[in-house]
Design an enzyme around this catalytic site. Sequence first.
Site, PDB file in Angstrom:
ATOM      1  N   LYS A 267       7.397  -8.736  -4.734  1.00 54.87           N
ATOM      2  CA  LYS A 267       6.209  -8.107  -4.131  1.00 54.87           C
ATOM      3  C   LYS A 267       5.285  -9.184  -3.578  1.00 54.87           C
ATOM      4  O   LYS A 267       5.104 -10.241  -4.197  1.00 54.87           O
ATOM      5  CB  LYS A 267       5.499  -7.271  -5.215  1.00 54.87           C
ATOM      6  CG  LYS A 267       4.351  -6.405  -4.687  1.00 54.87           C
ATOM      7  CD  LYS A 267       3.754  -5.538  -5.813  1.00 54.87           C
ATOM      8  CE  LYS A 267       2.647  -4.617  -5.280  1.00 54.87           C
ATOM      9  NZ  LYS A 267       2.084  -3.754  -6.348  1.00 54.87           N
TER      10      LYS A 267
ATOM     11  N   SER B 120       1.364   1.297  -5.133  1.00 57.67           N
ATOM     12  CA  SER B 120       1.329   0.264  -4.120  1.00 57.67           C
ATOM     13  C   SER B 120       2.645  -0.494  -3.967  1.00 57.67           C
ATOM     14  O   SER B 120       2.861  -1.120  -2.934  1.00 57.67           O
ATOM     15  CB  SER B 120       0.203  -0.736  -4.424  1.00 57.67           C
ATOM     16  OG  SER B 120       0.500  -1.466  -5.607  1.00 57.67           O
TER      17      SER B 120
ATOM     18  N   SER C 250       1.093   1.935  -9.873  1.00 60.76           N
ATOM     19  CA  SER C 250       1.748   1.319  -8.711  1.00 60.76           C
ATOM     20  C   SER C 250       3.192   0.876  -8.919  1.00 60.76           C
ATOM     21  O   SER C 250       3.856   0.500  -7.963  1.00 60.76           O
ATOM     22  CB  SER C 250       0.937   0.112  -8.236  1.00 60.76           C
ATOM     23  OG  SER C 250      -0.192   0.539  -7.523  1.00 60.76           O
TER      24      SER C 250
END
Lengths: 493, 95
Positions: free
Chosen positions: A79, A159, A183
Site C-alpha cells: 500500500k 481505503s 480500511s
Amino acid sequence: MTDLTRLTIAEARTKLRAKEFTSAELTDAYLDAIDAANGELNAYVKVTPDKAREMARASDAKLASGNGGDLEGIPLGIKDLFGTEGVHTQAASHILDGFEPRYESTVTANLWADGAVMLGKLNMDEFAMGSSNETSHYGPVKNPWRAEGSNLDLVPGGSSGGSASAVSAWLCAGATATDTGGSIRQPAAFTGTVGIKPTYGRCSRWGVVAFASSLDQAGPITRDVRDAAIMLKSMASVDEKDTTSVNIPVPDYEAAIGQSVRGMRIGIPKEYRVDGMPNEIETLWQKGIAWLKDAGAEIVDISLPHTKYALPAYYIVAPAEASSNLARYDGVRYGLRVPGKDIADMYEQTRAAGFGREVKRRIMIGTYVLSAGYYDAYYLQAQKVRTLIKKDFEDVFAAGIDTILTPATPSAAFGIADQDMAADPVKMYLNDIFTVTVNMAGLPGIAVPAGLDSKGLPLGLQLIGRPFEEETLFRTAHVIEQAAGRFEPAKWW
Amino acid sequence: MSVDLATVRRVAHLARIAVTDQEAERMTGELNAILGFVEQLGEVDVSGVEPMTSVTPMEMKKRADVVTDGGKAADIVANAPASDENFFLVPKVIE
C-alpha cells in the site's frame, strides 16, 4: 506460466522450496499480469519491475542454498502508505508529489527480511481517508468483481482498495494494508478476500504515513486465511521505534489454522442488526452462526450497548488526530510547494492544491472540534464515549466470550461514482458501521468471505477477538472458510 | 451546533487551507451534515467516565537519553522542494 499467479502464498512457498519454479518466474508472471490488467483496474500507482526482479534473483539464490526465509521469493504489493526506501510513497496524495523516503517502514523491512519480493505500490484513498478508493489522486480502483450480467464498474472498498483489488485479481500473492476504521476489512469483504486488522500495537506504525495515530494499524489482505496468518507473522514485531508497539512475542499464527472451535463461546451482538440492513446480510450472518454451531462452538447472544455511538465518536477522534498529523504537509520539507505572496500564503496555497476534497473536509472537522470553545463538547465527549465502547467489549470478554461474530459490511460493493454517496459524506461513512468499533477499542478483527449475494457479489463476515488473541480469529475464520468455500471473480479485464 | 460561512473561513485559515467563496459555501453544508451526525453523542451519559488516553493499557516506553541517530542532514532535506547546503529554503519571513 500465468497460472502461477493463481497459487496462494502457502502453495507458492511449498513449490518454490521444492524448486518446481523459481521466484524469478513467479515474479515475472505477476509483472505480466499487472501489465495486462493495471490499465483497467488501476490497482498499482507504481510498479517496480527492476527492483522486483533483483529481489527475486536474490531469493532464488537463497532458495537454492536452502536458507530461504518464511516468505522467500513471494511477490507482494505494498500500500502506498508504507514508507519504502527510494520508492514512490505518496499516500495517493498530490501533496506528497515525488516523495521517495530515505528510510524503510518497519513492517516492510520485516517482509523483506523474510524474503518477500516487492512488485510495487498500491492505490488507496488519499491518506487512507475513504471507503471506496475514489479519493485517490490517481483515480478510482476498479473491483475485479461485477454483478452477474452487468458491465457496471464497482468500487473495491477503501481505503485499501488497491490492495484488495490486486489480491483478488491475482496481481500479487498478498498485499499490505492499513485499517483506521475498517480500511482492511471492508475492502476485503467487497472483493472476496481475507483481511485482518491486528490488535493496536501488534504491527509497528514506524515509517507508515500517519492518519489517526491512536487507531491506525497495519495488516495483510490475502486470498485465504492461512496466507493472512503467514503474512501477519512476518509483518508483526516488537519495535523500539514505535512507542505504542507492545512488548509481546509474535506467535506462529499459522499453527492456529485447523484447530477446533469446539467449546468456544461466540458472541452475537444484537446491536449489529441495524435498520435498513439488507436481508441477505442477515441471512449470511445466520449461516455463519450455523457453521460455527455445527463445528461445536457455543452461540451466545450478547449486547454491546454503545455500538451506535462508535461511528460518530470516530468522526471526531479520527479527524482531530488527522488535522494534527497532516499539519506537517506545508510545502517546506517534502512534496508539493505552491508559491504564495508570503510564507503563510505559501502554506495555504500548497495545502489547497495538494489535498483532495475528503482530506480537506476531515482536516476542517478536526481543526474545528479541537478549536477553543468546542474541545470539551466534541473531542472530550468523544474520548469518554470511546472509553464506554471499549468497556462494552471488556464486559462481554470478562463474561467468557471468546470471539464475536458480525457482518463485515452493511452491503456488497457499490458502483463507482455512486450519486447517493457523493451527495452525502455521512452515507459513505456508514460503510464502516460494523468495523469502526474494533478500532475504537483497539481490538483485532478479521473479515472472511462467507458467500455471494443474489447478484453474485461477495459478502464477508467479521470476527472480533480479545486483545492479542489473533490466533483465535485465524482458527475461527478458517472454520468459516472451510464451510463457505473460496470465491473468485470471473476474469473480464 | 452548526457552523456558518464566517466560521468555516476562520477554521480554514487555522488549518492553513486557502478556500474560494464557492468552496467555503460547499464546505459549510458538508461540515454541518457531519456535525449533525455526531451531535447524537450528546445523548450518552458520561458522568464519571474518564476520557480515553490510551487504547491499550501501557506504560510510556523510556530509553536512555543518548544519541541513537543523526548525521543525516542530506537525507532529511533530500525531498525538500527547495534547499541549500542542507537548509530548507522558505520565502522571506522577516523584512
